[in-house]
Scaffold this motif. Structure first.
Motif, PDB file in Angstrom:
ATOM      1  N   GLY A   1       0.805  -1.226   0.000  1.00 17.93           N
ATOM      2  CA  GLY A   1       0.000   0.000   0.000  1.00 17.93           C
ATOM      3  C   GLY A   1       0.833   1.268   0.000  1.00 17.93           C
ATOM      4  O   GLY A   1       1.965   1.297   0.457  1.00 17.93           O
ATOM      5  N   LEU A   2       0.239   2.311  -0.564  1.00 22.71           N
ATOM      6  CA  LEU A   2       0.818   3.654  -0.437  1.00 22.71           C
ATOM      7  C   LEU A   2      -0.223   4.477   0.294  1.00 22.71           C
ATOM      8  O   LEU A   2      -1.400   4.387  -0.013  1.00 22.71           O
ATOM      9  CB  LEU A   2       1.040   4.283  -1.814  1.00 22.71           C
ATOM     10  N   TYR A   3       0.215   5.269   1.251  1.00 21.57           N
ATOM     11  CA  TYR A   3      -0.753   6.043   2.010  1.00 21.57           C
ATOM     12  C   TYR A   3      -0.420   7.517   1.890  1.00 21.57           C
ATOM     13  O   TYR A   3       0.737   7.890   1.720  1.00 21.57           O
ATOM     14  CB  TYR A   3      -0.752   5.611   3.475  1.00 21.57           C
ATOM     15  N   SER A   4      -1.446   8.342   2.012  1.00 20.64           N
ATOM     16  CA  SER A   4      -1.224   9.775   1.801  1.00 20.64           C
ATOM     17  C   SER A   4      -0.290  10.365   2.849  1.00 20.64           C
ATOM     18  O   SER A   4       0.236  11.450   2.666  1.00 20.64           O
ATOM     19  CB  SER A   4      -2.551  10.520   1.808  1.00 20.64           C
ATOM     20  N   LYS A   5      -0.045   9.641   3.950  1.00 20.26           N
ATOM     21  CA  LYS A   5       0.890  10.168   4.949  1.00 20.26           C
ATOM     22  C   LYS A   5       2.285  10.330   4.339  1.00 20.26           C
ATOM     23  O   LYS A   5       3.094  11.101   4.854  1.00 20.26           O
ATOM     24  CB  LYS A   5       0.968   9.223   6.141  1.00 20.26           C
ATOM     25  N   LEU A   6       2.556   9.606   3.259  1.00 22.20           N
ATOM     26  CA  LEU A   6       3.891   9.685   2.649  1.00 22.20           C
ATOM     27  C   LEU A   6       4.124  11.034   1.985  1.00 22.20           C
ATOM     28  O   LEU A   6       5.252  11.419   1.741  1.00 22.20           O
ATOM     29  CB  LEU A   6       4.079   8.572   1.605  1.00 22.20           C
ATOM     30  N   TRP A   7       3.066  11.744   1.656  1.00 21.40           N
ATOM     31  CA  TRP A   7       3.256  13.092   1.096  1.00 21.40           C
ATOM     32  C   TRP A   7       2.558  14.137   1.961  1.00 21.40           C
ATOM     33  O   TRP A   7       2.233  15.222   1.523  1.00 21.40           O
ATOM     34  CB  TRP A   7       2.830  13.176  -0.367  1.00 21.40           C
ATOM     35  N   SER A   8       2.348  13.781   3.226  1.00 29.44           N
ATOM     36  CA  SER A   8       1.714  14.727   4.147  1.00 29.44           C
ATOM     37  C   SER A   8       2.719  15.784   4.579  1.00 29.44           C
ATOM     38  O   SER A   8       3.928  15.557   4.595  1.00 29.44           O
ATOM     39  CB  SER A   8       1.193  13.963   5.366  1.00 29.44           C
ATOM     40  N   SER A   9       2.191  16.946   4.939  1.00 31.07           N
ATOM     41  CA  SER A   9       3.087  18.015   5.388  1.00 31.07           C
ATOM     42  C   SER A   9       3.321  17.937   6.890  1.00 31.07           C
ATOM     43  O   SER A   9       3.982  18.800   7.458  1.00 31.07           O
ATOM     44  CB  SER A   9       2.489  19.372   5.021  1.00 31.07           C
ATOM     45  N   GLY A  10       2.774  16.888   7.545  1.00 34.89           N
ATOM     46  CA  GLY A  10       3.027  16.716   8.981  1.00 34.89           C
ATOM     47  C   GLY A  10       2.659  17.966   9.754  1.00 34.89           C
ATOM     48  O   GLY A  10       1.568  18.505   9.602  1.00 34.89           O
ATOM     49  N   PHE A  11       3.617  18.441  10.583  1.00 30.87           N
ATOM     50  CA  PHE A  11       3.314  19.626  11.385  1.00 30.87           C
ATOM     51  C   PHE A  11       3.578  20.932  10.630  1.00 30.87           C
ATOM     52  O   PHE A  11       3.358  22.009  11.157  1.00 30.87           O
ATOM     53  CB  PHE A  11       4.104  19.612  12.695  1.00 30.87           C
ATOM     54  N   LEU A  12       4.084  20.835   9.394  1.00 27.47           N
ATOM     55  CA  LEU A  12       4.270  22.066   8.616  1.00 27.47           C
ATOM     56  C   LEU A  12       2.909  22.541   8.111  1.00 27.47           C
ATOM     57  O   LEU A  12       1.946  21.778   8.073  1.00 27.47           O
ATOM     58  CB  LEU A  12       5.193  21.813   7.417  1.00 27.47           C
ATOM     59  N   ASP A  13       2.870  23.776   7.697  1.00 26.48           N
ATOM     60  CA  ASP A  13       1.672  24.346   7.128  1.00 26.48           C
ATOM     61  C   ASP A  13       1.134  23.442   6.008  1.00 26.48           C
ATOM     62  O   ASP A  13       1.898  22.970   5.170  1.00 26.48           O
ATOM     63  CB  ASP A  13       2.060  25.723   6.555  1.00 26.48           C
ATOM     64  N   SER A  14      -0.181  23.230   5.974  1.00 24.15           N
ATOM     65  CA  SER A  14      -0.708  22.230   5.038  1.00 24.15           C
ATOM     66  C   SER A  14      -0.562  22.655   3.581  1.00 24.15           C
ATOM     67  O   SER A  14      -0.796  21.861   2.686  1.00 24.15           O
ATOM     68  CB  SER A  14      -2.173  21.922   5.347  1.00 24.15           C
ATOM     69  N   LYS A  15      -0.163  23.901   3.333  1.00 29.33           N
ATOM     70  CA  LYS A  15       0.010  24.257   1.918  1.00 29.33           C
ATOM     71  C   LYS A  15       1.261  23.604   1.338  1.00 29.33           C
ATOM     72  O   LYS A  15       1.484  23.635   0.134  1.00 29.33           O
ATOM     73  CB  LYS A  15       0.026  25.765   1.723  1.00 29.33           C
TER      74      LYS A  15
END
Lengths: 487, 477
Positions: A211-225
């Motif tokens: 599987g690939l999950y969107s967490k792999l390209w998430s901005s984590g604690f950075l600004d969501s932009k």
């Protein structure tokens, strides 16, 4: 567009620490402040990197953008770039304990009482001036051996897909940290205001997929932009690009202005930065309505380019189509373009499945490098090809050279890079004759991140983000720039 | 005999200090100081400013015919003596005194003794006479010269040298790493404190022998082991660390200077190793190449300052202006295709033309107005005008771009007429010219004149044929 560090101006965002830290530079204590902070009145002088405004590289970059061709599942180095004739000589022998050295195994092979060495399912030849060994599964990549630098001494901490791929993308095995693309977007800003600075494209081979999950390209604690934008594989890479019937472009503009007003009022009330991101996202979506159709329209590509990438590049959702798309996005100033190709997890049926996977990506990957080169983009675009770990030199399951599997192997594997500030035609690092342990120039995932950031003009130790009371880095508290790889 | 101050103790103190000072200067080499006394020497840099000012005020008053107040003279003379003695103590910290220190010491002693002589003359009622005037003139000279020598001891001999446009020491084609590269860095950043005149930490860095000998803390340079060599490890410490070198207030080494020293030590700190003996994968190769080209940041240091507000005002949704690096005024411009193209936003960048080092106009319908603007970006290093309608007439304008390193002009109607322009671009290293009207013969002649130029004709046809023929992708059924 330069992004200023947010000065928490909203009164709701001032806490005790913030208040005291502001005191030292208050009007009343300027004199004292200048004693405490010698450079207070310097102005215009060189500031330390950590205090630099965001969106500017720390030093002149060699690469302006990254195209990361991620081969998800862990492609075998023994059937790609790490040639080990010893395995052929000692085929079927048990892996010596002195080599394995108590290395942990996955639950898939820990039950085996034998670890018979399995040679490569295919042949190897040396290619180009660099004399790089490339397997016959990758005839096109072999043709560009002098453009790429193969690193045979990658190693990682994780032995299973999800932690390993998360580690590669975020610098931590545990989800929640920003993806490397988000860090780049945060640190370097966007080159083109009409497109996201971090774009993700996925494709899938016929091999065993994870599987690939969107967490792999998430901005984590950075600004969501700074989050990666996943483009859909299919006819419409972005949905609802066109306005509904009866709504004109100016109506839309008017609507956005009003919504933005309301959002700004809400921001004043709550001080939540995500509201500002929301406003920015609406604006980005509005501009993407204009930019995306043009950028994503591959029908304008000449026949010669289609032939170069392979006919498949006209079939949306294939790796070849994504590779061609990646070039177009790079031309249009997208900072970080990440492709994932799934299906490299060959626990069984390796000779067949690996050949199929290689077929999917071989020509398009090589074509992309050559296409970038002819456009002069290899001078400032960094291409990376590789998976999250390697595979074992011993056979998993039944011992049959025509149909066998290999288990996960984090201790040594191969990736390649090309372009932006990386020396071409280098064979870097070395594994032992069994291909099990690294004997020369190991490159850890953190080192890889540090090196990539260095090429992009960022000092990985200086680019930090304070969150939950501590500073975070992509490289955590490790990582060395591998100078030998830099041009 | 008119007494200045009704206090014998002042006489005794001045006499005693003068005798002690003369004794010190003469028997210099026989003296060893107890620790506590040696510590008094550390006060020298602080107190030396008092006699300078006091003596100069006294001289000024004396030479302009005013009365020199007795108290002023006494304090000036005493402080001069104390300064000279403490200076002597400080000087004992270096084992071997260099020329500068030798002169500074004797001249300083001279200042103090001439001041004592003045006190004697004043006591004899000879103030305002010729004797005193001569002495005062001598005093000014002595103070100035002593101060100058002292300054050179502290800040290095070149400190007051007239600012010259520092011609980078030319690195020869095949440099000896130690003699041509390493020593330049050391002389630039280290030797001002580690020389025979000012031997900080008992360490000399004037030649390799002395470096290998090391200083107080030993382990200065261990060939092959940069981590244990303090020469390297101290460079890496955070700037606020006590041990960091060079100390606060001195110019730190640049990242590439540190890396060069580090690799040189790692490779065995040899004084014979030459550039061409290095393997291609050795990081030193790239570092030294970088030195030869001059690193980008310093090259751009002389560009005019551009305010952030200017950048903001000139950029729009389709025109991005980025600084090349933090604290840099070099700019990189990207122009993307807007829905309705006009030349105005590009021409509006006139104010910052000199700052533009990278300009991307790919795929835009640009004409002669834009190219006139491009020609005025005299510091341009990187220009992309591929997929545009530029013709030979517009290319003609580029001859002024003496720093142009890369030019993308593929998919344009330029012809062989432009070759003469390309030949004038002395810095050109990369040229992308496929899908143009340029003939191979013309490009060959360009190549023969500029051997360092890489011309890209598009994808190698042989490889392209292979790709087209062996279409390995099986379309999924």
């Amino acid at each position: 567009m330069k992004e200023e560090k947010k000065n928490n101006e909203n009164p709701l965002k001032v806490n005790r620490r913030h208040f005291f830290s502001q005191l030292s530079v208050g009007i009343g204590s300027l004199a004292l402040g200048s004693l405490l902070i010698p450079d207070l009145f310097k102005g215009g002088g060189a500031q330390p990197l950590a205090q630099q405004p965001l969106g500017i590289p720390h030093f002149a970059p060699k690469a302006k953008r990254v195209i990361y061709l991620f081969q998800a599942g862990g492609p075998s180095q023994f059937e790609s770039f790490d040639y080990k004739p010893t395995l052929k000589k000692r085929m079927g022998e048990d892996l010596p304990e002195s080599i394995r050295n108590g290395q942990r195994l996955t639950g898939m092979t820990s039950g085996q009482d034998k670890f018979p060495l399995m040679p490569s399912a295919t042949n190897f030849k040396q290619h180009g001036q660099s004399g790089a060994w490339v397997s016959d599964y990758f005839p096109h990549i072999a043709k560009i051996a002098d453009e790429i630098t193969v690193v045979k001494s990658m190693h990682t901490d994780a032995i299973n897909h999800d932690p390993a791929i998360t580690f590669f993308q975020t610098g931590s095995q545990i989800s929640g940290r920003p993806s490397m693309g988000s860090w780049m977007s945060y640190g370097l800003g966007s080159e083109n205001k009409n497109l996201p600075s971090f774009v993700v494209l996925t494709s899938r081979g016929k091999g065993n997929s994870q599987g690939l999950y969107s967490k792999l390209w998430s901005s984590g604690f950075l600004d969501s932009k700074h989050q990666g934008v996943l483009l859909r594989s299919g006819k419409d890479p972005v949905l609802y690009l066109n306005d509904p019937d009866g709504i004109s472009r100016s109506d839309k503009r008017h609507l956005l202005n009003e919504v933005s007003q309301l959002n700004k009022m809400h921001h004043v009330e709550t001080g939540d930065d995500e509201i500002e991101s929301r406003i920015a996202q609406y604006e980005m979506a509005y501009r993407m309505q204009m930019s995306v159709p043009d950028v994503m329209d591959v029908s304008k590509e000449p026949e010669s380019i289609v032939k170069l990438y392979g006919e498949d590049c006209q079939v949306p959702g294939t790796y070849a189509a994504n590779a061609l798309q990646a070039r177009r996005l790079a031309e249009n100033g997208v900072r970080f373009i990440q492709l994932y190709h799934q299906g490299w997890d060959q626990h069984g049926n390796l000779p067949n499945a690996m050949a199929g996977q290689a077929k999917d990506v071989d020509q398009a990957s090589a074509a992309l490098v050559m296409d970038l080169k002819q456009r002069g983009m290899l001078e400032d675009t960094l291409v990376v090809w590789g998976g999250e770990f390697g595979r074992t030199n011993f056979c998993q399951g039944k011992f049959d050279p025509k149909d066998f599997g290999r288990d996960h192997h984090p201790r040594a594997f191969s990736i390649w890079m090309a372009g932006g500030g990386i020396k071409p035609g280098l064979n870097y690092g070395k594994t032992d004759e069994f291909g099990y342990n690294i004997v020369e120039n190991p490159v850890h995932v953190h080192d890889f991140h540090a090196t990539l950031m260095h090429a992009m003009g960022l000092d990985h130790e200086q680019m930090t983000y304070k969150y939950q009371g501590r500073r975070f880095r992509l490289t955590d508290v490790a990582g060395n720039v591998i100078k030998d790889l830099l041009a | 005999m008119t007494r200045i101050l009704k206090n014998r103790w002042v006489d005794y103190a001045i006499l005693g200090l003068s005798v002690f000072l003369i004794f010190c200067l003469i028997f210099d080499s026989y003296i060893e100081l107890p620790n506590l006394v040696a510590w008094l020497g550390r006060w020298h840099p602080l107190i030396l400013h008092f006699p300078i000012v006091l003596l100069l005020i006294a001289v000024f008053l004396g030479l302009t015919g005013k009365k020199v107040p007795d108290e002023l003279l006494v304090v000036a003379v005493l402080s001069a003596l104390v300064t000279a003695v403490s200076g002597f103590f400080l000087g004992k910290e270096t084992l071997v005194k260099g020329d500068l220190l030798f002169w500074h010491q004797w001249l300083g002693g001279g200042v103090a003794l001439v001041a004592s002589l003045w006190y004697v003359l004043a006591n004899r009622g000879l103030s305002g006479t010729m004797y005193t005037k001569v002495l005062q003139v001598v005093m000014v000279g002595l103070v100035a010269v002593t101060g100058h020598y002292g300054g050179m001891v502290t800040h290095g001999e070149e400190f007051l040298a007239l600012p010259t446009n520092k011609k980078e020491k030319e690195i020869p084609e095949n440099p000896v790493i130690y003699a041509d590269v390493v020593t330049t860095i050391l002389e630039d950043k280290c030797v001002s404190c580690h020389n025979p005149n000012k031997k900080k930490g008992e360490l000399l860095m004037t030649n390799l022998e002395e470096l290998l000998k090391g200083g107080e803390s030993g382990q200065t340079l261990i060939p092959g082991d940069p981590i244990k060599s303090q020469l390297i490890s101290r460079l890496h410490l955070p700037a606020e660390d006590e041990e960091h070198m060079p100390p606060e207030g001195k110019a730190p080494l640049t990242q590439s200077e540190i890396e060069i020293l580090e690799r040189w030590v790692a490779l065995g700190a040899s004084d014979t190793l030459r550039f061409d003996q290095l393997p291609e994968s050795e990081p030193l190769v790239a570092l030294i190449k970088g030195l030869k080209e001059g690193d980008a940041e310093s090259k751009w240091a002389s560009l005019p300052v551009v305010a952030d507000s200017t950048i903001k005002n000139l950029s729009n949704d389709y025109l991005t202006i980025e600084r090349m690096a933090a604290n840099s005024n070099a700019l990189s411009i990207d122009v993307f295709s807007p829905p309705e193209y006009t030349a105005a936003p590009i021409i509006a960048m006139e104010r910052i033309a000199a700052n533009i080092v990278e300009l991307d106009l790919s795929g835009l319908p640009i004409g002669s107005a834009e190219m006139d603007f491009v020609a005025r970006c005299q510091n341009l290093e990187w220009l992309e005008v591929d997929k545009t309608p530029v013709t030979d007439a517009e290319v003609e304008k580029l001859t002024a771009l003496k720093n142009l390193r890369l030019l993308k002009i593929y998919e344009t109607p330029v012809t062989d007429k432009s070759i003469s322009v390309f030949k004038q671009l002395g810095s050109l290293k990369s040229l992308y010219v496929w899908k143009t009207e340029l003939s191979n013969e013309a490009l060959e002649s360009l190549k023969s004149e500029n051997s360092g130029l890489a011309i890209n004709y598009g994808i190698n046809p042989e490889i392209e044929t292979f790709f087209v023929a062996s279409d390995s992708v099986a379309i999924a059924k």
